[in-house]
Scaffold this motif. Structure first.
Motif, PDB file in Angstrom:
ATOM      1  N   ILE A  45       0.837  -1.207   0.000  1.00 18.66           N
ATOM      2  CA  ILE A  45       0.000   0.000   0.000  1.00 18.66           C
ATOM      3  C   ILE A  45       0.867   1.250   0.000  1.00 18.66           C
ATOM      4  O   ILE A  45       0.606   2.202  -0.750  1.00 18.66           O
ATOM      5  N   ILE A  46       1.917   1.254   0.827  1.00 23.73           N
ATOM      6  CA  ILE A  46       2.811   2.419   0.876  1.00 23.73           C
ATOM      7  C   ILE A  46       3.487   2.622  -0.470  1.00 23.73           C
ATOM      8  O   ILE A  46       3.538   3.740  -0.984  1.00 23.73           O
ATOM      9  N   ARG A  47       3.980   1.546  -1.071  1.00 22.99           N
ATOM     10  CA  ARG A  47       4.665   1.679  -2.362  1.00 22.99           C
ATOM     11  C   ARG A  47       3.706   2.108  -3.472  1.00 22.99           C
ATOM     12  O   ARG A  47       4.090   2.825  -4.390  1.00 22.99           O
ATOM     13  N   ARG A  48       2.453   1.673  -3.383  1.00 26.90           N
ATOM     14  CA  ARG A  48       1.474   2.092  -4.373  1.00 26.90           C
ATOM     15  C   ARG A  48       1.181   3.582  -4.232  1.00 26.90           C
ATOM     16  O   ARG A  48       0.981   4.278  -5.218  1.00 26.90           O
ATOM     17  N   GLY A  51       4.070   5.639  -5.768  1.00 27.25           N
ATOM     18  CA  GLY A  51       3.918   5.754  -7.212  1.00 27.25           C
ATOM     19  C   GLY A  51       5.210   6.076  -7.918  1.00 27.25           C
ATOM     20  O   GLY A  51       6.223   5.414  -7.746  1.00 27.25           O
ATOM     21  N   LEU A  52       5.194   7.126  -8.698  1.00 30.48           N
ATOM     22  CA  LEU A  52       6.359   7.502  -9.500  1.00 30.48           C
ATOM     23  C   LEU A  52       7.163   8.609  -8.832  1.00 30.48           C
ATOM     24  O   LEU A  52       7.848   9.374  -9.504  1.00 30.48           O
ATOM     25  N   ALA A  53       7.097   8.709  -7.535  1.00 29.53           N
ATOM     26  CA  ALA A  53       7.827   9.750  -6.817  1.00 29.53           C
ATOM     27  C   ALA A  53       9.326   9.455  -6.848  1.00 29.53           C
ATOM     28  O   ALA A  53       9.766   8.425  -7.346  1.00 29.53           O
ATOM     29  N   ALA A  54      10.056  10.322  -6.266  1.00 28.33           N
ATOM     30  CA  ALA A  54      11.516  10.210  -6.267  1.00 28.33           C
ATOM     31  C   ALA A  54      11.985   9.011  -5.448  1.00 28.33           C
ATOM     32  O   ALA A  54      11.236   8.447  -4.654  1.00 28.33           O
ATOM     33  N   TRP A  55      13.253   8.647  -5.627  1.00 31.18           N
ATOM     34  CA  TRP A  55      13.840   7.512  -4.919  1.00 31.18           C
ATOM     35  C   TRP A  55      13.772   7.641  -3.402  1.00 31.18           C
ATOM     36  O   TRP A  55      13.637   6.634  -2.713  1.00 31.18           O
ATOM     37  N   PRO A  56      13.895   8.846  -2.824  1.00 33.92           N
ATOM     38  CA  PRO A  56      13.818   8.913  -1.364  1.00 33.92           C
ATOM     39  C   PRO A  56      12.507   8.371  -0.808  1.00 33.92           C
ATOM     40  O   PRO A  56      12.472   7.786   0.270  1.00 33.92           O
ATOM     41  N   SER A  57      11.426   8.518  -1.542  1.00 35.79           N
ATOM     42  CA  SER A  57      10.149   7.994  -1.075  1.00 35.79           C
ATOM     43  C   SER A  57      10.170   6.466  -1.054  1.00 35.79           C
ATOM     44  O   SER A  57       9.667   5.844  -0.121  1.00 35.79           O
ATOM     45  N   ASP A  58      10.775   5.873  -2.072  1.00 40.08           N
ATOM     46  CA  ASP A  58      10.905   4.430  -2.102  1.00 40.08           C
ATOM     47  C   ASP A  58      11.856   3.962  -0.998  1.00 40.08           C
ATOM     48  O   ASP A  58      11.646   2.923  -0.380  1.00 40.08           O
TER      49      ASP A  58
END
Length: 96
Positions: A45-48, A51-58
């Protein structure tokens, strides 16, 4: 979403003692397994949402998953002696 894991982690030691009191060692794997399934679903859910945000979000999503898995491993290992404590309490109650 992040506050529910504190409650789940707080309930794992109590579940181990209760399983020991019930005398069901096979059920000892259920609480950590259910918590791990919830963690993996929450990670999806968090990864969804990232989305296509920057690498820091991942990276944040990975950090949350690894941190929670570390806590889960520690609490699972703590559950084994607590299970034995519950089993000893059960034997004391049944003997007395």
């Amino acid at each position: 979403m992040f506050h529910i894991m504190r409650r789940i982690f707080a309930s794992l030691p109590f579940a181990s003692v209760l399983i020991g009191l019930a005398g069901q060692p096979a059920a000892l794997v259920l609480p950590p397994t259910l918590a791990a399934c919830f963690l993996l679903i929450r990670d999806r859910i968090i990864r969804r949402r990232v989305g296509l945000a920057a690498w820091p979000s991942d990276g944040f999503a990975r950090h949350v998953l690894v941190d929670d898995l570390g806590w889960l491993i520690c609490l699972t290992l703590l559950g084994l002696p607590l299970f034995l404590l519950g089993a000893m309490l059960r034997s004391l109650v049944l003997a007395g």
